[in-house]
Design a protein around this motif. Structure first.
Motif, mmCIF file in Angstrom:
data_model
loop_
_atom_site.group_PDB
_atom_site.id
_atom_site.type_symbol
_atom_site.label_atom_id
_atom_site.label_comp_id
_atom_site.label_asym_id
_atom_site.label_seq_id
_atom_site.Cartn_x
_atom_site.Cartn_y
_atom_site.Cartn_z
ATOM 1 N N VAL B 3 0.817 -1.209 0.000
ATOM 2 C CA VAL B 3 0.000 0.000 0.000
ATOM 3 C C VAL B 3 0.854 1.265 0.000
ATOM 4 O O VAL B 3 0.540 2.253 -0.637
ATOM 5 C CB VAL B 3 -0.934 -0.033 1.229
ATOM 6 C CG1 VAL B 3 -1.625 1.300 1.404
ATOM 7 C CG2 VAL B 3 -1.963 -1.113 1.061
ATOM 8 N N TYR B 4 1.937 1.255 0.715
ATOM 9 C CA TYR B 4 2.663 2.494 0.956
ATOM 10 C C TYR B 4 3.923 2.632 0.111
ATOM 11 O O TYR B 4 4.856 3.297 0.497
ATOM 12 C CB TYR B 4 3.049 2.605 2.428
ATOM 13 C CG TYR B 4 1.924 2.281 3.355
ATOM 14 C CD1 TYR B 4 0.745 3.015 3.301
ATOM 15 C CD2 TYR B 4 2.018 1.234 4.255
ATOM 16 C CE1 TYR B 4 -0.305 2.722 4.130
ATOM 17 C CE2 TYR B 4 0.966 0.937 5.099
ATOM 18 C CZ TYR B 4 -0.188 1.682 5.028
ATOM 19 O OH TYR B 4 -1.220 1.388 5.852
ATOM 20 N N GLU B 5 3.961 1.955 -1.044
ATOM 21 C CA GLU B 5 5.248 1.905 -1.745
ATOM 22 C C GLU B 5 5.686 3.265 -2.277
ATOM 23 O O GLU B 5 6.850 3.514 -2.476
ATOM 24 C CB GLU B 5 5.210 0.835 -2.855
ATOM 25 C CG GLU B 5 4.738 1.294 -4.214
ATOM 26 C CD GLU B 5 3.235 1.370 -4.315
ATOM 27 O OE1 GLU B 5 2.740 1.434 -5.433
ATOM 28 O OE2 GLU B 5 2.545 1.390 -3.286
ATOM 29 N N ARG B 6 4.735 4.192 -2.473
ATOM 30 C CA ARG B 6 5.116 5.479 -3.047
ATOM 31 C C ARG B 6 5.640 6.460 -2.009
ATOM 32 O O ARG B 6 6.361 7.393 -2.333
ATOM 33 C CB ARG B 6 3.926 6.099 -3.777
ATOM 34 C CG ARG B 6 3.623 5.392 -5.066
ATOM 35 C CD ARG B 6 2.557 6.102 -5.817
ATOM 36 N NE ARG B 6 2.995 7.415 -6.257
ATOM 37 C CZ ARG B 6 2.263 8.204 -7.010
ATOM 38 N NH1 ARG B 6 1.082 7.815 -7.384
ATOM 39 N NH2 ARG B 6 2.704 9.383 -7.383
ATOM 40 N N GLY B 7 5.235 6.280 -0.762
ATOM 41 C CA GLY B 7 5.703 7.154 0.288
ATOM 42 C C GLY B 7 5.076 8.538 0.201
ATOM 43 O O GLY B 7 4.278 8.829 -0.679
ATOM 44 N N TYR B 8 5.469 9.362 1.138
ATOM 45 C CA TYR B 8 4.916 10.709 1.189
ATOM 46 C C TYR B 8 5.894 11.677 0.551
ATOM 47 O O TYR B 8 7.081 11.657 0.848
ATOM 48 C CB TYR B 8 4.661 11.103 2.646
ATOM 49 C CG TYR B 8 4.058 12.480 2.796
ATOM 50 C CD1 TYR B 8 2.694 12.671 2.698
ATOM 51 C CD2 TYR B 8 4.869 13.590 3.025
ATOM 52 C CE1 TYR B 8 2.133 13.923 2.818
ATOM 53 C CE2 TYR B 8 4.323 14.851 3.148
ATOM 54 C CZ TYR B 8 2.956 15.013 3.052
ATOM 55 O OH TYR B 8 2.408 16.267 3.169
#
Lengths: 347, 284
Positions: B3-8
């Motif tokens: 889910v969080y592979e793109r990061g902020y």
């Protein structure tokens, strides 16, 4: 925020005036990230909800703890400039919140506990709309809405109506709308409220990532102590509107204040006298002796930097051996944040 | 897929121009109802009188006095005829405004939306202006826009019409009237909306305000008590506009008194809005 040579700062509110080809934009000064609260007293009606609160915060993960009705949400509202300030002073991002709250809000993100969802709108529509209200151009807001929804794990559900979201998805959506304009500080009011354990862990991971890896200031208002322990490096404890305590959670070093459970037989009087010589406090809990020690008072502790995890145990073993006291049990009792919190609140 | 592979990533402004907050609110508030088919149908139905009036103006050209006999003043292409047309739109105005405007603030209060709005760099005036423009838009959609179209149609088709009168003065009078009356009505409706959390109750109050006062006014007229007609809510707007359109008063009270009543309603509505709209969460 990038600053051009043509930008200038308004001294009264420390806001930056940017000139571009299409006009003038006034924004909060993001190089000033501090929150300063001085003598804040606030009352909705007669009884004050906040009484003489003082603190200064630099960006980091700050837990705001307190029992129900202690003034946590009101303090966050004051920091957002949503309620009129009568007594005291609040400065956020260099802006005086009594006069320039609107400017400061462009650098603040707010995740309310209740509601906060506009029905009938898709997730991406809601986040983009609130982005535009934060002063973002329409296309930037839409692009950014997609990005933050992806970040919070709602990429696949972003076109669904908010009304159809589960409680966990609504919490993530509220986090996304708070992030859309890339705030300097994020104010979260009970962000894990109503979440299942798995959802709670993933939301806390997001918050931790923002605070620890992305340099965003986070104030986490909650009564769930485990949430604060998981995310924060500093806690503010409120009780009946007063700031009871401010503490740093040290996750790397050795806590100098330690409590040991001791049980044994032999020359107890001499053993207790030996412990007192070390500066330890002893209390009796049924058959157990509870020994509270400040490791920094022990020989070899230096200025506190050379503390080791076994230092307290070794000291007690030495005193027991010197005074013919046979130990049956010696265990360090972990002092949890919950114990510390309840001790403070009940005191 | 993780889910969080793109990061902020932090936001880098593109340098495009941002819209003011009130315009953002108005834009969304106008576009959302227009996506619903039944609202579009309602707007189309509100245009039926304009089509009929256009037909009568055309018929008048062919049948002369017969059309005047059928349509009366309403069919006139003089300012009086256009005020009568706007007055005749009151049912459409009542229904459309009740549907569009009743939930504008009430639903924000119910869903704790005010807390979200006022966590943004947005002031009370911007919020009210944005919401007000939504109501004014729909008001003008069924009153002012048909007047524009009919003015142009009259100029093109009626031999006695002059460009000065039909293309300039009538649209100008209608614009001034519709913007002022629309703003005042929208503030009153928004004030009702800010007093509750459920749009159904706002609709009830709006019905009492419009239909109830009109009924009382009609009874008063029947009893010969003209002074009581001052309670007629929508009637005051049309009566006050009589001097603007150089026509006879609509009620038994002078247009000046109606203007004062309308001003009092507007000031009262602003006071209510200032008192009721606060970014404090709704505790149920």
């Amino acid at each position: 925020m990038k600053q051009n040579p043509r930008d200038f700062v308004i001294p009264a509110c420390q806001c930056i005036v940017q000139k571009n080809g299409e006009g003038i934009i006034i924004k909060a000064n993001r190089s000033q990230t501090r929150i300063e609260v001085k003598d804040l007293t606030f009352a909705y009606l007669r009884d004050p909800v906040l009484k003489g609160v003082n603190f200064t915060l630099e960006p980091g993960a700050v837990g705001l703890l307190g029992p129900n009705g202690s003034g946590k949400t009101t303090l966050l509202r004051c920091l957002l400039g949503q309620v009129p300030l009568v007594t005291g002073q609040i400065s956020v991002l260099g802006c005086d919140m009594a006069r320039h709250a609107r400017l400061a809000r462009s650098g603040l993100g707010w995740m309310p506990e209740r509601g906060g969802i506009i029905p009938g709108v898709s997730g991406v529509g809601l986040v983009a709309y609130l982005g535009e209200l934060s002063g973002m151009p329409a296309r930037d807001a839409m692009q950014r809405a997609h990005e933050v929804l992806h970040y919070v794990g709602l990429a696949d559900e972003r076109y669904r109506k908010c009304d159809d979201y589960s409680q966990g998805m609504k919490q993530r959506l509220k986090l996304a709308q708070a992030l859309v304009h890339d705030p300097v500080w994020l104010f979260l009011d009970e962000p894990t409220s109503g979440l299942d354990p798995q959802g709670r862990v993933s939301v806390l991971e997001l918050i931790r990532d923002l605070a620890w890896n992305k340099g965003m200031g986070v104030i986490l208002s909650t009564h769930l102590l485990a949430d604060v322990e998981a995310v924060c490096n500093e806690i503010l404890v409120l009780k009946q509107g007063e700031l009871l305590s401010r503490q740093t959670i040290d996750t790397t070093g050795v806590d100098p204040h330690q409590v040991f459970e001791v049980e044994g037989f032999g020359n107890e009087e001499a053993f207790l006298a030996g412990l007192q010589e070390l500066g330890a406090e002893v209390s009796v809990d049924q058959r157990l002796l509870l020994v509270t020690m400040d490791l920094s008072n022990l020989d070899g502790a230096g200025d506190g930097k050379s503390l080791t995890p076994t230092m307290g145990v070794n000291a007690i073993l030495r005193v027991a051996a010197d005074n013919d006291y046979a130990l049956r049990r010696l265990r360090r009792r972990p002092v949890t944040l919950a114990e510390e919190f309840y001790r403070m609140v009940e005191a | 897929m993780p889910v969080y592979e793109r990061g902020y990533a932090h936001w880098e402004p593109s340098g495009r121009k941002a819209m003011p907050a009130w315009l953002v609110i108005a834009k969304r508030g106008i576009s959302e109802p227009l996506k619903r088919r039944w609202i579009l149908l309602l707007v189309l139905m509100a245009w039926v009188p304009a089509i009929v009036k256009g037909g009568i103006i055309y018929f008048k050209l062919k049948a002369g006095n017969l059309a005047d006999l059928l349509g009366g003043g309403w069919a006139s292409i003089e300012p009086e005829g256009f005020l009568s047309f706007i007055e005749g739109q009151r049912f459409s105005v009542f229904v459309l405004l009740a549907i569009i405007g009743s939930g504008l603030i009430a639903s924000d209060r119910r869903d704790n939306g005010l807390s979200l709005y006022f966590s943004r760099p947005l002031g009370l005036a911007s919020y009210i202006l944005g919401k007000m423009l939504i109501v004014v838009f729909f008001y003008c959609l069924v009153t002012l826009l048909p007047v524009y179209v009919l003015s142009l149609f009259s100029y093109l088709i009626a031999p006695e019409s002059t460009g000065m009168q039909t293309l300039l003065l009538i649209p100008l009078r209608a614009t001034v009237y519709c913007l002022l009356a629309g703003s005042s009505m929208s503030l009153v409706l928004l004030a009702f909306s800010s007093m509750g959390n459920r749009s159904i109750f706002v609709m009830v109050w709006w019905t009492i305000m419009v239909s109830g006062t009109e009924t009382i006014s009609a009874i008063a007229q029947g009893l010969g008590r003209d002074a009581l007609q001052v309670v007629n809510f929508l009637g005051q707007y049309h009566n006050a506009a009589a001097w603007l359109f150089s026509s006879d008063p609509r009620l038994g009270v002078s247009p000046g008194v109606s203007l004062l009543v309308v001003c009092a309603w507007t000031v009262g509505a602003i006071w209510v809005l200032r008192t009721r709209i606060r970014p404090v969460e709704v505790v149920s």
